[in-house]
Design a protein around this motif. Structure first.
Motif, PDB file in Angstrom:
ATOM      1  N   ASP A  21       0.820  -1.215   0.000  1.00  0.00           N
ATOM      2  CA  ASP A  21       0.000   0.000   0.000  1.00  0.00           C
ATOM      3  C   ASP A  21       0.853   1.264   0.000  1.00  0.00           C
ATOM      4  OD1 ASP A  21      -2.403  -1.477   0.101  1.00  0.00           O
ATOM      5  OD2 ASP A  21      -2.319  -1.572   2.292  1.00  0.00           O
ATOM      6  N   MET A  22       2.104   1.137   0.373  1.00  0.00           N
ATOM      7  CA  MET A  22       2.958   2.314   0.477  1.00  0.00           C
ATOM      8  C   MET A  22       3.312   2.899  -0.893  1.00  0.00           C
ATOM      9  SD  MET A  22       2.850   2.710   3.611  1.00  0.00           S
ATOM     10  CE  MET A  22       3.924   4.106   3.809  1.00  0.00           C
ATOM     11  N   ALA A  26       2.950   6.665  -0.492  1.00  0.00           N
ATOM     12  CA  ALA A  26       4.216   7.403  -0.344  1.00  0.00           C
ATOM     13  C   ALA A  26       5.095   7.344  -1.587  1.00  0.00           C
ATOM     14  CB  ALA A  26       4.991   6.865   0.847  1.00  0.00           C
ATOM     15  N   GLY A  27       4.654   6.612  -2.604  1.00  0.00           N
ATOM     16  CA  GLY A  27       5.469   6.506  -3.812  1.00  0.00           C
ATOM     17  C   GLY A  27       6.662   5.582  -3.638  1.00  0.00           C
ATOM     18  N   LEU A  44      16.143  11.543   5.392  1.00  0.00           N
ATOM     19  CA  LEU A  44      15.134  12.321   6.104  1.00  0.00           C
ATOM     20  C   LEU A  44      13.919  12.593   5.226  1.00  0.00           C
ATOM     21  CD1 LEU A  44      14.187  13.783   8.603  1.00  0.00           C
ATOM     22  CD2 LEU A  44      15.491  15.782   7.855  1.00  0.00           C
ATOM     23  N   ASP A  45      14.132  12.933   3.960  1.00  0.00           N
ATOM     24  CA  ASP A  45      12.983  13.214   3.095  1.00  0.00           C
ATOM     25  C   ASP A  45      12.130  11.969   2.868  1.00  0.00           C
ATOM     26  OD1 ASP A  45      15.007  12.110   1.487  1.00  0.00           O
ATOM     27  OD2 ASP A  45      14.435  13.264  -0.274  1.00  0.00           O
ATOM     28  N   THR A  46      12.754  10.785   2.876  1.00  0.00           N
ATOM     29  CA  THR A  46      11.995   9.537   2.760  1.00  0.00           C
ATOM     30  C   THR A  46      11.167   9.312   4.019  1.00  0.00           C
ATOM     31  OG1 THR A  46      13.716   8.581   1.345  1.00  0.00           O
ATOM     32  CG2 THR A  46      12.169   7.046   2.392  1.00  0.00           C
ATOM     33  N   LEU A  47      11.756   9.552   5.180  1.00  0.00           N
ATOM     34  CA  LEU A  47      11.009   9.424   6.433  1.00  0.00           C
ATOM     35  C   LEU A  47       9.829  10.387   6.471  1.00  0.00           C
ATOM     36  CD1 LEU A  47      13.684   9.002   9.242  1.00  0.00           C
ATOM     37  CD2 LEU A  47      11.914   7.380   8.561  1.00  0.00           C
ATOM     38  N   GLU A  48      10.019  11.599   5.981  1.00  0.00           N
ATOM     39  CA  GLU A  48       8.934  12.575   5.952  1.00  0.00           C
ATOM     40  C   GLU A  48       7.798  12.116   5.043  1.00  0.00           C
ATOM     41  OE1 GLU A  48      11.223  16.041   4.905  1.00  0.00           O
ATOM     42  OE2 GLU A  48      11.343  16.681   6.998  1.00  0.00           O
ATOM     43  N   ALA A  51       6.017   9.236   6.886  1.00  0.00           N
ATOM     44  CA  ALA A  51       5.214   9.769   7.991  1.00  0.00           C
ATOM     45  C   ALA A  51       3.924  10.386   7.457  1.00  0.00           C
ATOM     46  CB  ALA A  51       6.018  10.800   8.781  1.00  0.00           C
ATOM     47  N   GLN A  52       4.030  11.152   6.403  1.00  0.00           N
ATOM     48  CA  GLN A  52       2.847  11.759   5.799  1.00  0.00           C
ATOM     49  C   GLN A  52       1.887  10.677   5.310  1.00  0.00           C
ATOM     50  OE1 GLN A  52       3.689  14.252   2.431  1.00  0.00           O
ATOM     51  NE2 GLN A  52       1.708  15.241   2.507  1.00  0.00           N
TER      52      GLN A  52
END
Length: 101
Positions: A21-22, A26-27, A44-48, A51-52
């Motif tokens: 589903d990700m 999240a792409g 960090l941008d992947t974690l953001e 999280a979104q």
């Protein structure tokens, strides 16, 4: 305290989502997400993005405030509509936690 990767997996499962589903949320392909959950070292941008996708926020919490934050979160999880709950916490649950009274 669990690691961020463990928290991501726990949140994903709580939302009833599969790793596949990700991709839509999240792409990130299932394989990429599976690798991230198992041994990842995400940027960090992947974690953001993740999280979104999990309707969550990344946050740095000072260690000396961690206990207070956990207490607030546990209180809200146990019964967020309790009559005798501290009104200040309902109005502003972060009041005073960062020393900015």
């Amino acid at each position: 305290m669990t690691t961020i990767l463990q928290q991501l997996k726990k949140r994903r499962l709580a939302l009833g989502l599969k790793q596949s589903d990700m991709l839509l949320r999240a792409g990130i392909s299932r394989q990429q997400y599976q690798r991230l959950e198992s041994k990842g070292n995400p940027r960090l941008d992947t974690l953001e993005l993740i999280a979104q996708a999990l309707s969550s926020e990344l946050m740095l919490i000072p260690k000396d405030k961690l206990g207070a934050v956990i207490a607030v979160l546990e209180q809200k999880a146990s019964d967020p509509f309790r009559e005798d709950a501290n009104k200040d916490l309902h109005d502003d649950p972060w009041k005073g936690l960062l020393g900015d009274d």
